[in-house]
Design an enzyme around this catalytic site. Structure first.
Site, PDB file in Angstrom:
ATOM      1  N   LYS A 185      46.016  51.933  33.445  1.00  0.00           N
ATOM      2  CA  LYS A 185      44.641  51.595  33.813  1.00  0.00           C
ATOM      3  C   LYS A 185      44.119  52.623  34.804  1.00  0.00           C
ATOM      4  O   LYS A 185      44.776  52.904  35.809  1.00  0.00           O
ATOM      5  CB  LYS A 185      44.561  50.187  34.402  1.00  0.00           C
ATOM      6  CG  LYS A 185      43.141  49.755  34.739  1.00  0.00           C
ATOM      7  CD  LYS A 185      42.986  48.238  34.812  1.00  0.00           C
ATOM      8  CE  LYS A 185      43.704  47.629  35.980  1.00  0.00           C
ATOM      9  NZ  LYS A 185      43.360  46.188  36.162  1.00  0.00           N
ATOM     10  N   ASP A 228      42.164  34.300  38.251  1.00  0.00           N
ATOM     11  CA  ASP A 228      41.331  34.676  37.110  1.00  0.00           C
ATOM     12  C   ASP A 228      41.853  33.977  35.857  1.00  0.00           C
ATOM     13  O   ASP A 228      42.297  34.626  34.904  1.00  0.00           O
ATOM     14  CB  ASP A 228      41.338  36.198  36.927  1.00  0.00           C
ATOM     15  CG  ASP A 228      40.273  36.671  35.944  1.00  0.00           C
ATOM     16  OD1 ASP A 228      39.387  35.855  35.590  1.00  0.00           O
ATOM     17  OD2 ASP A 228      40.324  37.839  35.526  1.00  0.00           O
TER      18      ASP A 228
END
Length: 763
Positions: A202, A331
């Protein structure tokens, strides 16, 4: 109340928002989406740097010296959101902010993606804050999508070079030519290490830190200005500071990798089958994250037969975060729960986490114990502890309302049959009429459970959350050594009146054993890999390397199946060697025909093949001692033994007096009274036959009931002979019983007899 709630559209919208019914789980950006960031605005000549942790004063100083950059960003924002801001100011002047809140939320949702990551993340955070926004506004903001177009690959490769100190091709053997996913903060490439492992890489967008901090600077200035208007009752600055501190952690990929590693370590003991991507810390920096690649499919989209089992593991996983570790994955999103090809649950994305303190963890379990006993006065106090009710609130008006809510929830089977989502709806209803709010952490719980329950109900319309939640709570109560949870356990068993309840204790033990089995499900290939490693001479599945859950572990920290391996659920060695399974199961002293796992419904609504212990023998399916009995004699069971021994002593005392009564009666000596020769005694004579109260008889019945549960009637006088397999299983622990338990029983029994004699003679 339930019928009126169903007619209340506002409540329906609120609960849909809590459950995440409108979450956008898209993998890619919608057509036409563009995001404007601040780039190349740092003035190197000033020699200042942006703070890497949230510091509003430092951010203020930084951007105060860069008016050109601030004006540029304000111009961008006004160009994108001019109409929205104009409408908001108009509402503020006209005093109709509340009336137009939904309209403005829809407008904001449509433009917020273009404004950049700070506004996207802030909108998502507000979507679970009923104390700030109306239900309809929350509902609209949930439709925000964090997926945006990717940025230039050349720029991404340069970020890798800058952060890791070498070109990407010197670090990785391969990277996909295009990102496989892109979000507001960064984009992800699939790669391969030079040693052959597949990884996900990422890379953070350039300009994110600059854009986020200048946006926070502008919003904070606006919040300070809004403080001048009495119509605005929300402290925007305090809200912003609370959220921004956590959001800054998302910008630091080192922190995200550390979160994942910590999460994996915390899950390894009870749930080693939960998979977390391993973080390659040497290839991770603030703007580049390298983790192991996980194959799989979204749990919400899987058609596999084991989705229900994986949901159960997910429920236990989130309960462990909430009630044990206090480190909560903040999340809970369908895209972050994955089914691996071998049938395990993987949890992804640890950029956003929150911590739950001990007051909340213990307060939740205390509230459950009070709920079981319908102690509503205590529950109202619990709700103050749990931040549902502000301190200092007059609780008298709320008490009857909560009592009605919980009476309704407990109908039809007590606490074990509560419908969590309906209870959450009832509590949400109260927020409209009383000083009662849903705290942010509980909103996250509802979201997580709602996502899991929604997945499960697709394949199993009869799915009940409490089937998995109560066994975990029982495990926490029985094994935690904190004084508060020990007090909650005692309250659970004895209640407000201090009366021992054998049935409730049996429920707890039965649930505890159900957890021992359900927590060992969905292990995929783990057991086969452990066996292969053992056969090849290694020490275990994870051996000396780092396991697939991202945590370095050994066989001692990655437990084997407690019903098939050599390690029990307490981490100690198997107490007893496995014995052949008896040909029949015994229950309450009677033979129960049929094999183990036969059809039927057991406690908590679990099917009989889910280890319903009321339908099985003393031994488990591997021919070993049942987990409840093993637990009682384990180190973890020391506190539990202490108050069980109290009841055993009471029972022995009562039985001995009962037998003396029988002997005296048969000898015709009932009328005989014995003189008391002790000085100062208030009674000159006492009857030879002792007194036996109804309470004494109840104590005996309770202990007999508990022993029958633990031994499944193996010691029942209706049996033709003793259960030799049980005796063989108990043989290794009998020395411990003789050395530790019997002396305690003797001391307590003598103390009890002496105390009763003193009371009888001198009271």
């Amino acid at each position: 109340m339930r019928s009126s709630m169903e007619e209340n559209e506002q409540l329906k919208v609120l609960m849909a928002g809590f459950r995440g019914s409108n979450l956008d789980a898209s993998d890619f950006a919608s057509a036409g989406v563009r995001m404007q960031l601040v780039t190349d605005l740092q003035d190197q000549d000033l020699g200042a740097a942006l703070p890497l942790t949230y510091d509003p004063d430092a951010i203020n100083r930084y951007w105060n010296t860069r008016p050109t950059a601030v004006i540029t960003r304000i111009t961008q924002l006004l160009t994108i959101a001019g109409t929205f801001i104009g409408g908001l100011v108009s509402d503020l002047i006209a005093g109709c902010l509340k009336e137009n809140e939904v309209k403005r939320a829809i407008e904001l949702r449509d433009i917020v993606t273009s404004l950049g990551p700070a506004y996207i993340k802030l909108g998502q955070a507000l979507s679970i804050r009923p104390d700030i926004l109306s239900p309809a506004a929350m509902n609209e903001l949930q439709k925000l999508c964090d997926k945006v177009p990717s940025f230039d690959n050349t720029v991404a490769m340069q970020v890798i070079n800058d952060e890791l100190g070498a070109p990407w091709y010197e670090i990785y053997a391969d990277l996909t030519p295009e990102p496989i996913a892109a979000a507001s903060l960064g984009q992800v490439y699939k790669g391969r290490m030079k040693t052959g492992e597949e990884v996900a890489v990422k890379v953070q967008r350039p300009g994110v830190l600059e854009t986020v901090t200048v946006d926070l600077y502008i919003i904070r200035k606006l919040g300070l200005m809004l403080k001048r208007f009495p119509q605005v009752t929300t402290d925007v600055v305090a809200l912003l500071d609370e959220w921004a501190a956590r959001f800054f952690d998302e910008l630091d990929y080192v922190k995200e990798g550390q979160n994942a590693t910590l999460f994996a370590q915390q899950m390894a003991e009870d749930l080693p089958q939960v998979v977390v991507p391993k973080t390659y810390s040497q290839l991770t920096s603030r703007r580049v994250l390298t983790v192991s690649w996980l194959e799989g499919e979204k749990l919400s989209q899987s058609k596999a037969d084991d989705v229900g089992d994986l949901v159960n593991i997910g429920v236990i996983c989130y309960l462990k975060q909430l009630l044990d570790t206090g480190f909560f994955h903040a999340d809970p999103h369908p895209g972050n729960l994955i089914r691996t090809p071998d049938g395990r649950l993987a949890v992804l994305d640890f950029g956003l986490v929150t911590e739950v303190d001990d007051e909340i963890k213990y307060g939740m379990i205390e509230a459950i114990s009070h709920l079981i006993h319908r102690d509503y006065e205590a529950i109202v106090q619990d709700f103050v502890t749990l931040q549902f009710i502000p301190p200092g609130t007059n609780l008298k008006p709320i008490l009857p309302v909560l009592a009605k809510v919980f009476d309704q929830a407990l109908e039809g089977g007590g606490a074990k049959n509560i419908n969590f989502q309906e209870l959450a709806s009832d509590l949400a209803q109260i927020t409209f009429d009383y000083p009662f709010r849903i705290p942010p952490y509980f909103a996250l719980i509802i979201r997580a459970i709602g996502v899991l329950e929604g997945i499960a109900l697709v394949g199993d319309p009869e799915f009940a959350l409490v089937d998995e939640a109560y066994p975990y709570i029982a495990k926490r109560l029985l094994t935690d050594n904190s004084p508060r949870l020990q007090a909650a356990l005692r309250y659970m068993v004895y209640g407000k009146q201090g009366i021992f309840d054998a049935d409730r204790l049996i429920d707890l033990l039965n649930a505890f054993e159900s957890f021992a089995v359900s927590s060992q499900s969905s292990r995929g290939d783990m057991d086969q890999q452990q066996l292969s490693a053992s056969n090849s001479g290694n020490n275990g599945y994870y051996s000396s390397s780092t396991g697939s859950n991202g945590a370095s572990s050994s066989p001692s920290s990655s437990r084997q199946n407690s019903f098939g391996g050599g390690v029990g659920i307490f981490g100690g060695p198997q107490l007893l060697p496995p014995l052949p399974l008896p040909g029949a199961a015994f229950g309450d002293g009677a033979i129960a025909a049929g094999p183990l796992g036969s059809a039927g419904v057991g406690l908590f609504g679990l099917p009989a093949n889910r280890f319903d212990l009321r339908q099985q023998s003393t031994l488990d399916s591997q021919g070993r001692l049942r987990e409840a009995l093993r637990f009682i004699f384990s180190p973890e069971g020391s506190f539990f033994r202490s108050f069980i021994l109290d009841e055993v002593v009471k029972s022995i005392d009562a039985l001995s007096r009962e037998q003396l009564m029988v002997v005296v009666s048969r000898l015709g000596l009932d009328a005989i009274r014995v003189p008391v020769l002790l000085p100062g005694a208030k009674r000159s004579f006492v009857p030879l036959s002792p007194e036996l109260s109804d309470e004494d008889r109840q104590v005996v019945d309770n202990v007999v009931k508990l022993i029958n549960f633990l031994t499944k009637g193996s010691l029942s006088p209706t049996r033709s002979g003793p259960d030799t397999s049980l005796l063989l299983e108990l043989l290794p622990v009998l020395p411990t019983v003789a050395r530790e338990v019997l002396p305690q029983i003797t001391i307590q029994l003598l103390s009890r007899i002496s105390a009763r004699a003193v009371r009888g003679l001198y009271a």
